[in-house]
Design an enzyme around this catalytic site. Structure first.
Site, short mmCIF file in Angstrom:
data_model
loop_
_atom_site.label_atom_id
_atom_site.label_comp_id
_atom_site.label_asym_id
_atom_site.label_seq_id
_atom_site.Cartn_x
_atom_site.Cartn_y
_atom_site.Cartn_z
N LYS A 264 -4.76 41.64 -66.68
CA LYS A 264 -5.90 42.29 -65.96
C LYS A 264 -7.27 41.85 -66.14
O LYS A 264 -7.51 42.15 -67.22
CB LYS A 264 -5.63 43.79 -65.72
CG LYS A 264 -6.74 44.35 -64.86
CD LYS A 264 -6.44 45.93 -64.64
CE LYS A 264 -7.64 46.50 -63.99
NZ LYS A 264 -7.63 48.03 -63.96
N ASP A 269 -15.36 47.39 -63.03
CA ASP A 269 -14.83 48.07 -62.27
C ASP A 269 -15.32 49.34 -61.63
O ASP A 269 -15.63 50.36 -62.43
CB ASP A 269 -13.45 48.68 -62.96
CG ASP A 269 -12.63 49.42 -61.87
OD1 ASP A 269 -12.79 49.63 -60.75
OD2 ASP A 269 -11.79 50.17 -62.21
N LYS A 276 -16.27 55.04 -58.48
CA LYS A 276 -16.32 56.23 -59.69
C LYS A 276 -17.27 57.02 -60.03
O LYS A 276 -18.46 56.55 -59.47
CB LYS A 276 -15.91 55.12 -60.86
CG LYS A 276 -14.73 54.53 -60.99
CD LYS A 276 -14.55 53.95 -62.21
CE LYS A 276 -13.29 52.97 -62.31
NZ LYS A 276 -12.11 53.86 -62.43
N ASP A 287 -12.68 46.50 -68.49
CA ASP A 287 -11.33 46.31 -67.69
C ASP A 287 -10.87 45.06 -67.55
O ASP A 287 -9.81 44.79 -66.73
CB ASP A 287 -11.83 47.00 -66.08
CG ASP A 287 -10.74 47.45 -65.50
OD1 ASP A 287 -9.79 48.00 -66.30
OD2 ASP A 287 -10.89 47.69 -64.23
N ASP A 346 -10.07 52.11 -55.99
CA ASP A 346 -10.15 52.09 -57.32
C ASP A 346 -8.92 51.83 -57.81
O ASP A 346 -8.63 51.67 -59.45
CB ASP A 346 -10.75 53.49 -57.59
CG ASP A 346 -11.19 53.40 -59.24
OD1 ASP A 346 -11.59 52.47 -59.73
OD2 ASP A 346 -11.76 54.37 -59.60
N GLU A 348 -7.24 48.98 -58.09
CA GLU A 348 -7.41 47.54 -57.78
C GLU A 348 -6.71 46.59 -58.89
O GLU A 348 -6.17 45.59 -58.43
CB GLU A 348 -8.85 47.09 -57.86
CG GLU A 348 -9.29 46.84 -59.35
CD GLU A 348 -9.44 48.10 -60.14
OE1 GLU A 348 -9.55 49.12 -59.99
OE2 GLU A 348 -9.67 47.95 -61.38
N ARG A 350 -3.42 46.98 -59.82
CA ARG A 350 -2.13 46.54 -59.56
C ARG A 350 -2.17 45.44 -58.49
O ARG A 350 -1.23 44.90 -58.07
CB ARG A 350 -1.52 47.76 -59.06
CG ARG A 350 -2.18 48.49 -57.76
CD ARG A 350 -1.75 49.98 -57.56
NE ARG A 350 -2.36 50.61 -58.76
CZ ARG A 350 -2.14 52.09 -58.71
NH1 ARG A 350 -1.37 52.68 -58.06
NH2 ARG A 350 -2.57 52.62 -59.82
N1 BES Z 1 -9.71 50.38 -64.69
C1 BES Z 1 -9.14 51.84 -64.23
C2 BES Z 1 -8.41 52.56 -65.25
C3 BES Z 1 -8.97 52.77 -66.61
C4 BES Z 1 -9.39 54.25 -66.91
C5 BES Z 1 -9.28 51.84 -67.42
C6 BES Z 1 -10.09 54.55 -67.97
C7 BES Z 1 -9.83 52.27 -68.74
C8 BES Z 1 -10.31 53.47 -69.15
C9 BES Z 1 -8.31 51.73 -62.88
O1 BES Z 1 -8.48 50.51 -62.22
C10 BES Z 1 -8.45 52.73 -62.17
O2 BES Z 1 -9.58 53.02 -61.78
N2 BES Z 1 -7.34 53.60 -62.00
C11 BES Z 1 -7.19 54.71 -61.22
C12 BES Z 1 -5.98 54.73 -60.38
C13 BES Z 1 -5.77 55.57 -59.47
C14 BES Z 1 -7.00 55.42 -58.41
C15 BES Z 1 -4.54 55.72 -58.90
C16 BES Z 1 -7.26 56.02 -62.26
O3 BES Z 1 -6.96 55.81 -63.27
O4 BES Z 1 -7.91 56.88 -61.77
ZN ZN Z 2 -9.74 48.92 -63.23
MN MN Z 3 -10.26 50.90 -60.87
#
Ligand code: BES
Ligand code: ZN
Ligand code: MN
Length: 511
Positions: A264, A269, A276, A287, A346, A348, A350
């Protein structure tokens, strides 16, 4: 850059500006420090007690030697009760940050096995790592040009042979850290793709003559549209910097396995329109760490000459807001023709991985490993030092075993059958990208990715926790990027190259 040399010389006689020895609880010096202990004689335990060197992990004490030994400065680092690669790596890392002004350093830490020598090199080089590219006045802190590892085992062949692989690995980890630490405005998807191509070109120059080279293909937004990579394009649509898919192939003639590595690479992000909260966005330059890890692990594998074919897919996009940004409610079509209803911009990672996995499947590898800073859920579940590993049981076991050898903590997580219902809950598309249910979100993400693996053996590492160290430096970890995953992937590739090939057959095979 620091280079390491091995010597059998006595740490009591060495003239290095600083000599580092380990301290065990109870006031004795660790193996490697015997000559120093002898030079101090019976004064030593009293001295250690007076200055408070109790042998605890994290403890660093500097002692001017006043001529007792050849070096003017003795650096005592606590090892804790166990002398093992983990404690030695930690102690070497703490030592590295204590001797930044010394022009020459001798490390007399336990190093009489290949694993311990590797721990000394990793700990020292990675613990002393700092990202100085953006400091206008460079110079602080400095690292000595040459570090000498003193061990009575310095001439043993298995110790000598362990030095180069250790240096190759730390080069790769440090390079991955540099990418992750680079400000996101300077590491947009096109810039990151250029930087990957440059790193591969540079690495290729130094690979053994006559051997395989790493080939790079950068797919731009026009090519991605032709190929139908709707996930990468949708995620990248809100950014002024277009997305990229970087594909590497390393195909040595004697390859005994074919592994696809998928990373990834979200260069920033913001969350997209599902923006966020500010606090969660602060470190989102991290990210793209999965992409950095797969590229650097491949460069390391090529430098080590591992007989494994590697196909790399680094999916690069910036998740931003704007007139053309992907919206909740949009439906996109991935490379393999699957339709996905987007409900949370968010989630993204996947989406870009769906395309990259599809590209990997088309190469028909033996196994696919993906690595991604995928979900905050995994950080909630396992904390910020450990990756969650999902996928086929035997591949999960293989990843965990590689992690143990690499000194990177990881833990198995399930992909329950109930997730299959959840990822199929979209009323209008084949798959739901997100279902609004917070619980088990890291497993939902894993189950979603599995849909794009074509039934091939597959493992998934969610590295959202261990990728970025928000706290202070400790052991081999600096503040910021950790380079997590590079070492595990290299171990996995090494194990694959050994399992299938009888060692002597591999080394005597014609090139
Ligand atoms: N890049 C984030 C995940 C992340 C969180 C990486 C903390 C490093 C540290 C990912 O893209 C994300 O935002 N995931 C969401 C998924 C949810 C919306 C299903 C999350 O973890 O809240
Ligand atoms: Zn992300
Ligand atoms: Mn995200």
């Amino acid at each position: 850059m620091t280079t390491f040399a091995l010597r059998t010389a006595s740490p009591a006689k060495t003239k290095a500006e600083a000599v580092v020895v380990g301290v065990l609880p109870g006031g004795t010096l660790a193996p490697g420090g015997e000559d120093v202990a002898a030079a101090y004689g019976r004064k030593l335990s009293g001295l250690l007690a007076t200055i408070g060197a109790a042998g605890k992990p994290g403890e660093v004490t500097k002692v001017p030697t006043g001529g007792t030994i050849g070096s003017p400065l003795l650096v005592l680092v606590g090892l804790g009760a166990e002398v093992d690669p983990a404690s030695v790596r930690r102690a070497a890392g703490n030592a590295a940050r204590a001797v930044t002004n010394a022009a020459s350093v001798a490390l007399a830490l336990p190093a009489d096995s290949p694993e311990l020598l590797r721990a000394v090199v990793e700990g020292y080089r990675l613990g002393g790592y700092s990202f100085t590219a953006y400091k206008s006045k460079p110079g602080t802190p400095t690292t000595p040009a040459e570090v000498v590892v003193l061990t009575p085992a310095a001439r043993r062949s298995e110790i000598v042979e362990a030095l180069t692989p250790a240096q190759v690995l730390v080069d790769a980890v440090a390079a991955a850290r540099d990418w992750v630490n680079t400000p996101p405005a300077d590491l947009t998807p096109p810039a990151f793709a250029d930087s990957i191509a440059a790193a591969v070109k540079e690495a290729n120059k130094h690979l053994p003559a006559g051997g395989a080279r790493i080939r790079v293909t950068v797919l731009d937004e026009v090519r991605l549209a032709e190929l139908g990579c709707g996930g990468i394009l949708a995620v990248g649509a809100g950014s002024a910097a277009p997305p990229r898919l970087v594909e590497l192939t390393y195909q040595p003639k004697d390859a005994v396995a074919h592994i696809a590595l998928v990373g990834k690479g979200i260069t920033f992000d913001s969350g997209g329109l599902w923006i966020k909260p500010a606090g969660s966005m602060a470190t989102m330059k991290e990210d793209m760490a999965g992409a950095a890890a797969v590229v650097q692990a491949t460069i390391a594998a090529a430098r080590l000459g591992l007989p494994v074919r590697i196909s790399v897919f680094a999916a690069l996009a910036e998740n931003m807001i704007g007139d053309s940004a992907m919206r909740p409610g949009d439906v996109l079509t991935t490379y393999d023709g699957t339709t996905v209803e987007v409900s949370n911009t968010d989630a993204e990672g996947r989406l870009v991985l769906a395309d990259a996995l599809g590209r990997a499947v088309a190469r028909k590898p033996d196994t696919i490993i993906d690595i991604a800073t995928l979900t905050g859920h995994m950080v909630l579940a396992l904390g910020d030092k450990m990756a969650g590993v999902m996928g086929d049981d035997d591949i999960v076991a293989e990843v965990l075993a590689a992690g143990v050898k690499a000194g990177e903590d990881a833990w198995p997580m399930p992909l329950p059958a109930s997730m299959d219902e959840r990822i199929r809950s979209s009323r209008i598309a084949d798959l739901a990208q997100y279902d609004g249910i917070r619980w088990g979100g890291g497993l939902f993400a894993g189950a979603f990715l599995r849909e794009f693996t074509g039934g091939l053996p597959w493992g998934h590492l969610d590295i959202a926790g261990p990728t970025f160290n928000k706290g202070g430096p400790s052991g081999h970890l600096a503040t910021g990027a950790t380079g997590y995953g590079v070492a595990t992937l290299v171990e996995l590739l090494r194990a694959r190259s050994e399992v299938t090939a009888p060692a002597d057959a591999a080394s005597s095979a014609p090139a």
